[in-house]
Design a protein around this motif. Structure first.
Motif, PDB file in Angstrom:
ATOM      1  N   TYR A  38      -7.285  -2.499   3.105  1.00 26.28           N
ATOM      2  CA  TYR A  38      -8.397  -1.395   3.226  1.00 26.28           C
ATOM      3  C   TYR A  38      -9.382  -1.284   4.570  1.00 26.28           C
ATOM      4  CZ  TYR A  38      -7.506  -0.327  -1.710  1.00 26.28           C
ATOM      5  OH  TYR A  38      -6.769  -0.104  -3.185  1.00 26.28           O
ATOM      6  N   SER A 195      -9.083  -0.917 -10.128  1.00 32.64           N
ATOM      7  CA  SER A 195     -10.406  -1.361 -10.061  1.00 32.64           C
ATOM      8  C   SER A 195     -11.355  -0.764 -11.109  1.00 32.64           C
ATOM      9  CB  SER A 195     -11.222  -1.041  -8.850  1.00 32.64           C
ATOM     10  OG  SER A 195     -10.673  -1.862  -7.584  1.00 32.64           O
ATOM     11  N   TYR A 342     -13.567   4.217   0.058  1.00 34.66           N
ATOM     12  CA  TYR A 342     -12.305   3.922   0.786  1.00 34.66           C
ATOM     13  C   TYR A 342     -11.941   4.367   2.113  1.00 34.66           C
ATOM     14  CZ  TYR A 342     -11.223   3.646  -4.485  1.00 34.66           C
ATOM     15  OH  TYR A 342     -10.872   3.350  -5.783  1.00 34.66           O
TER      16      TYR A 342
HETATM   17  C1  LIG Z   1      -0.681   2.246  -7.488  1.00 32.98           C
HETATM   18  C2  LIG Z   1      -1.954   1.487  -7.213  1.00 32.98           C
HETATM   19  N1  LIG Z   1      -2.426   0.640  -7.934  1.00 32.98           N
HETATM   20  C3  LIG Z   1      -3.629   0.019  -7.550  1.00 32.98           C
HETATM   21  C4  LIG Z   1      -4.455   0.594  -6.719  1.00 32.98           C
HETATM   22  C5  LIG Z   1      -5.863   0.096  -6.317  1.00 32.98           C
HETATM   23  O1  LIG Z   1      -6.771   1.075  -6.459  1.00 32.98           O
HETATM   24  P1  LIG Z   1      -8.315   0.968  -6.400  1.00 32.98           P
HETATM   25  O2  LIG Z   1      -8.508   0.566  -4.866  1.00 32.98           O
HETATM   26  O3  LIG Z   1      -8.890   2.153  -7.005  1.00 32.98           O
HETATM   27  O4  LIG Z   1      -8.689  -0.412  -7.251  1.00 32.98           O
HETATM   28  C6  LIG Z   1      -4.011   1.469  -5.855  1.00 32.98           C
HETATM   29  C7  LIG Z   1      -4.832   2.199  -4.857  1.00 32.98           C
HETATM   30  O5  LIG Z   1      -4.491   3.370  -4.378  1.00 32.98           O
HETATM   31  C8  LIG Z   1      -2.693   2.369  -6.094  1.00 32.98           C
HETATM   32  O6  LIG Z   1      -2.131   3.270  -5.384  1.00 32.98           O
END
Ligand SMILES: Cc1ncc(COP(=O)(O)O)c(C=O)c1O
Length: 357
Positions: A38, A195, A342
């Motif tokens: 990220y 998350s 993000y």
């Molecule tokens: C398949 C998948 N899992 C988990 C995540 C993590 O999401 P976050 O950053 O909202 O926790 C993402 C992020 O885009 C994702 O594409």
């Protein structure tokens, strides 16, 4: 030297990983480190996230970098492979594939023996309404059952389209579909929480959770800050004042001369711009922090510089300016720019100097 720095606080990253562990004590943690963690830098982040059970990335190149840096945890390719010739590299490096369309299934079957000998799991993606990747219900049940019959160990995976929203009707629809597939394919390992879902739905943690943005100390919710969630910002983006101008009523500042002084003002020029990844066009008043004081941007952000209103402050050339970090949260900068934290984290350019604490 021009001061434009991105400082990564690895203690904060570790703290946030421990928060995920507290929230989801029974699940394995697949830390999402795609897009150069990220925007935080893969190498810096992996060492702080070494206690993760696995890592999640978007493509083979990102996965290979994890191995090159010496990390041997399982790695899930969340979009799977993009062509058959990637399968051998997957096997050589012990990566696990997400499977979301028929062709990927065919490729996997060609490498069945090696895949199973290495005890790699197959992640099977359910498209429960986001309509991005995955097999739809009920087709996915046949896919999983035939994989199981073929001796593969599967993980049923799903991604929420609206986990950040409290009352979106899609949430219930996606949950119900996931649970239905889970029951039809039992026993099966399961993973559906990013998350927002980790924080909101403990009953859906199952076997693996996939935290991303919360690890980096940004909030997945528009209405809850990282402080509310007991998370710590990992990145501090900063610059410094390189010039000071006193301007009179009626004078204008910056490209397009979009702002006019309505009084005597002190304007500081800061060594940061969109060439560093700071967004150019803010949609509502936007601020930075100078000497613990919050001050407004004044006029357009240019490629290498921005101007801020330091009227009444004792600001000097060389003073540090926090663009985002612990005092000015990246999520708030994002809101002022009509986007999400993000995006700001991921789109920094290479120009700011990286510092790791
Ligand atoms: C398949 C998948 N899992 C988990 C995540 C993590 O999401 P976050 O950053 O909202 O926790 C993402 C992020 O885009 C994702 O594409």
């Amino acid at each position: 030297m021009r001061q434009a720095t991105v400082t990564i606080n690895r203690d904060a990253l570790q703290y946030n990983l421990n928060r995920v562990k507290q929230l989801a004590p029974k699940a394995k943690i697949v830390s999402m480190v795609k897009a150069n963690a990220y925007g935080h830098g893969l190498e810096n982040s992996l060492s702080a996230l070494a206690q993760s059970d696995a890592f999640g990335v978007a493509c083979l190149e990102e996965a290979i970098e994890i191995r090159q840096l010496g990390f041997n945890q399982p790695v899930t390719l969340i979009e799977g492979v993009f062509s058959e010739d990637e399968m051998q590299i997957v096997l050589d490096n012990h990566f696990e594939c997400m499977i979301h369309h028929q062709q990927q299934l065919d490729w996997l079957r060609q490498y069945k023996t090696q895949y199973q000998e290495k005890k790699l799991k197959v992640w099977v993606k359910l498209n429960s309404g986001m309509n991005r990747l995955g097999f739809k219900f009920p087709e996915i049940i046949n896919v999983i059952q035939s994989l199981k019959a073929d001796g593969f160990e599967c993980v049923l995976a799903m991604h929420f389209a609206n986990a950040d929203s409290d009352d979106h009707p899609m949430n219930e629809q996606q949950k119900q579909q996931f649970l239905q597939v889970r029951e039809a394919c039992a026993p099966i390992l399961c993973s559906c929480c990013n998350s927002a879902a980790i924080i909101k739905w403990p009953e859906l943690h199952f076997d693996y959770v996939r935290p991303g943005v919360m690890l980096y100390g940004a909030s997945p919710f528009a209405d809850r800050s990282v402080h509310d969630l007991d998370l710590k910002p990992v990145m501090t983006f900063s610059a410094e004042i390189i010039a000071l101008n006193h301007i009179h009523t009626g004078e204008k500042v910056g490209y397009g001369s979009t702002v006019t002084a309505e009084k005597e003002m002190d304007i500081a020029i800061v060594s940061i711009g969109y060439g560093d990844g700071y967004p150019r066009a803010y949609v509502s008043p936007n601020t930075v922090v100078v000497n613990d004081q919050t001050v407004n941007l004044f006029g357009r952000v240019s490629m290498d510089m921005m101007s801020i209103d330091v009227t009444g402050l004792n600001a000097s050339i060389g003073d540090a300016v926090e663009l985002w970090g612990e005092q000015r949260l990246v999520d708030d900068v994002a809101k002022a720019n009509g986007t999400i934290g993000y995006e700001l984290l991921c789109r920094l350019s290479n120009r700011p100097v990286r510092i790791v604490k």
